[in-house]
Design a protein around this motif. Structure first.
Motif, short mmCIF file in Angstrom:
data_model
loop_
_atom_site.label_atom_id
_atom_site.label_comp_id
_atom_site.label_asym_id
_atom_site.label_seq_id
_atom_site.Cartn_x
_atom_site.Cartn_y
_atom_site.Cartn_z
N PRO A 1 -42.74 -43.85 145.19
CA PRO A 1 -43.47 -44.68 146.16
C PRO A 1 -42.52 -45.31 147.17
CG PRO A 1 -43.32 -45.79 144.05
CD PRO A 1 -42.83 -44.40 143.83
N LYS A 2 -42.87 -45.21 148.44
CA LYS A 2 -42.06 -45.81 149.49
C LYS A 2 -42.37 -47.29 149.64
CE LYS A 2 -41.46 -41.53 152.13
NZ LYS A 2 -41.64 -40.86 153.43
N ASP A 3 -43.59 -47.67 149.30
CA ASP A 3 -44.02 -49.06 149.44
C ASP A 3 -43.65 -49.81 148.16
OD1 ASP A 3 -45.20 -51.46 149.83
OD2 ASP A 3 -47.18 -50.67 150.34
N LEU A 4 -42.67 -50.71 148.26
CA LEU A 4 -42.22 -51.46 147.08
C LEU A 4 -43.35 -52.25 146.42
CD1 LEU A 4 -38.74 -52.90 148.09
CD2 LEU A 4 -39.21 -51.20 146.35
N SER A 5 -44.31 -52.69 147.23
CA SER A 5 -45.39 -53.51 146.69
C SER A 5 -46.24 -52.77 145.67
CB SER A 5 -46.28 -54.03 147.83
OG SER A 5 -46.95 -52.97 148.46
N THR B 1 -47.88 -67.87 139.33
CA THR B 1 -46.77 -68.62 139.94
C THR B 1 -46.90 -68.74 141.45
OG1 THR B 1 -45.38 -66.64 140.19
CG2 THR B 1 -45.23 -67.82 138.10
N LEU B 2 -48.09 -68.56 141.95
CA LEU B 2 -48.30 -68.59 143.41
C LEU B 2 -47.90 -69.92 144.03
CD1 LEU B 2 -51.72 -66.70 143.72
CD2 LEU B 2 -49.45 -65.86 144.35
N HIS B 3 -48.00 -70.99 143.26
CA HIS B 3 -47.69 -72.32 143.79
C HIS B 3 -46.53 -72.97 143.05
CE1 HIS B 3 -51.30 -71.97 146.19
NE2 HIS B 3 -51.99 -71.67 145.09
N ILE B 4 -45.62 -72.15 142.56
CA ILE B 4 -44.49 -72.69 141.78
C ILE B 4 -43.60 -73.59 142.64
CG2 ILE B 4 -42.87 -70.77 142.21
CD1 ILE B 4 -42.17 -70.99 139.16
N ASP B 5 -43.61 -73.36 143.96
CA ASP B 5 -42.78 -74.17 144.86
C ASP B 5 -43.31 -75.60 145.01
OD1 ASP B 5 -45.02 -73.07 146.18
OD2 ASP B 5 -44.10 -73.47 148.13
N GLU B 6 -44.53 -75.83 144.53
CA GLU B 6 -45.12 -77.16 144.63
C GLU B 6 -45.10 -77.91 143.29
OE1 GLU B 6 -49.05 -76.68 146.20
OE2 GLU B 6 -48.39 -75.31 147.78
N MET B 7 -44.57 -77.28 142.26
CA MET B 7 -44.59 -77.87 140.93
C MET B 7 -43.45 -78.85 140.71
SD MET B 7 -45.42 -74.56 138.53
CE MET B 7 -46.86 -73.51 138.81
N ASP B 8 -43.68 -79.77 139.76
CA ASP B 8 -42.61 -80.63 139.27
C ASP B 8 -41.67 -79.79 138.41
OD1 ASP B 8 -43.72 -82.84 140.49
OD2 ASP B 8 -44.88 -83.43 138.71
N THR B 9 -40.49 -80.32 138.14
CA THR B 9 -39.49 -79.56 137.38
C THR B 9 -40.03 -79.09 136.03
OG1 THR B 9 -37.69 -80.81 138.40
CG2 THR B 9 -37.19 -79.67 136.34
N THR C 1 -41.35 -63.20 142.98
CA THR C 1 -41.66 -61.82 143.30
C THR C 1 -40.41 -60.98 143.56
OG1 THR C 1 -43.72 -62.58 144.30
CG2 THR C 1 -43.05 -60.32 144.77
N GLY C 2 -40.28 -59.93 142.76
CA GLY C 2 -39.17 -58.99 142.94
C GLY C 2 -37.86 -59.41 142.30
N SER C 3 -37.80 -60.60 141.69
CA SER C 3 -36.56 -61.07 141.07
C SER C 3 -36.45 -60.50 139.66
CB SER C 3 -36.53 -62.61 141.02
OG SER C 3 -35.32 -63.06 140.47
N THR C 4 -36.06 -59.22 139.58
CA THR C 4 -36.06 -58.52 138.30
C THR C 4 -34.91 -58.90 137.38
OG1 THR C 4 -34.96 -56.66 139.42
CG2 THR C 4 -37.35 -56.53 139.15
N ARG C 5 -34.10 -59.87 137.81
CA ARG C 5 -33.10 -60.40 136.87
C ARG C 5 -33.77 -61.30 135.84
NH1 ARG C 5 -31.07 -65.60 137.49
NH2 ARG C 5 -32.10 -66.87 139.08
N MET C 6 -35.05 -61.61 136.06
CA MET C 6 -35.76 -62.53 135.16
C MET C 6 -36.44 -61.76 134.02
SD MET C 6 -37.11 -65.38 137.90
CE MET C 6 -37.32 -66.66 136.65
N LYS C 7 -37.73 -61.55 134.06
CA LYS C 7 -38.41 -60.91 132.93
C LYS C 7 -37.92 -59.49 132.69
CE LYS C 7 -42.78 -61.59 133.98
NZ LYS C 7 -44.24 -61.58 133.81
#
Length: 302
Positions: A2-6, A17-25, A192-198
């Protein structure tokens, strides 16, 4: 491919995790932890495939072959990490389990532009270590489509080596190039896309399983103790003493004295105490019984 990474599972947005940037620690940490808990379950779903891979690796390694991990970026680094930990943990040669990363050693700390896009580079890297049909090549790519890994698996198949792969997507491209494919489907990442995680955690878990299981089958473990530990520093010498003490009725002082007579050969120290045989006899018996301490003890008790 697939050429489309998505379209890749590892590149999709995680609805949790759509709103993880708005969460407390604490909420950020709880969210990451919740996602991580799913990784072990995803690995569990692939245990049958992992088991087949372990048996295939053992068959080659027991006959003198090597296990070679090959990957790019995070996946490549994880392969190098697992390989580098085998010698001090299990007393094996540094060549038995090897990690190759696209771009070479410099890529362990720095991103090497374009290295993962070259199939030919993987072939060259495997040629440098003298890959043969007696070896096993494990291709690592979270996305399941890294050209460098594909090139490595292609070359390994061409010369008759055993091939396996680890990816974190369904129907990964590298799976088509491996005799023993493993696909740990961990789902979209927290970021999204940070495959160093899971994906990275999943690959580390599988690599732990592969190398540990093979080392157990090679007789590097007695009970659940690392009896081929190399005492290269004081901590490891203390660990060796503790292992002998644990496996026998010797005191710490007695275990240390015995180890000194065997030049800190933990296996032989245990066998000398349990069988009453001398050092050379214990060495010979280990060779006869595939370095398996338990087998020797069953045959030759005091």
């Amino acid at each position: 491919m697939p050429k489309d990474l998505s379209l890749l599972m590892t590149e999709q947005q995680n609805i949790n995790t759509l709103h993880i940037d708005e969460m407390d620690t604490i909420d950020i940490l709880n969210t990451i932890n919740h996602e991580d808990q799913n990784v072990a379950l995803a690995v569990k779903n692939e245990l049958a495939a992992i088991s087949r891979a372990v048996d295939a690796i053992y068959q080659k390694v027991a006959c003198g072959g090597r296990l070679i991990y090959i990957g790019a970026g995070t996946s490549g680094r994880l392969g190098v990490l697992d390989a580098s930990e085998c010698p001090p943990t299990y007393g094996v040669s540094s060549t038995l389990v090897q990690g190759i990363i696209a771009g070479g050693p410099n890529a362990l700390q720095n991103a090497i532009e374009g290295a993962e896009d070259s199939q030919e580079l993987a072939k060259e890297d495997l040629e440098k270590i003298g890959l043969t049909e007696h070896d096993v090549v494990c291709g690592l790519a979270a996305s399941g489509r890294t050209p460098y890994v594909i090139g490595g698996l292609e070359y390994a198949n061409l010369i008759g080596a055993t091939t396996l792969s680890i990816c974190c997507v369904n129907n990964g491209v590298i799976s088509d190039y491996a005799q023993y494919p493993i696909e740990v489907k961990v789902g979209p990442e927290v970021i999204t896309g940070s495959t160093r995680m899971k994906a990275g955690t999943a690959q580390k878990m599988v690599l732990n399983m592969l190398s540990t299981s093979v080392m157990i089958k090679l007789g590097k473990v007695y009970g659940n103790l690392m009896i081929d530990v190399q005492p290269t520093n004081e901590k490891l010498k203390d660990r060796a003493i503790g292992i002998v003490e644990n496996c026998t009725e010797l005191s710490s002082i007695e275990a240390k004295k015995l180890l000194e007579t065997t030049r800190y050969d933990v296996k032989c120290a245990i066998l000398i105490e349990k069988t009453g045989l001398d050092f050379e006899s214990c060495r010979d018996l280990l060779l006869k019984y595939q370095n398996n301490v338990a087998k020797v003890i069953r045959q030759y008790k005091k």
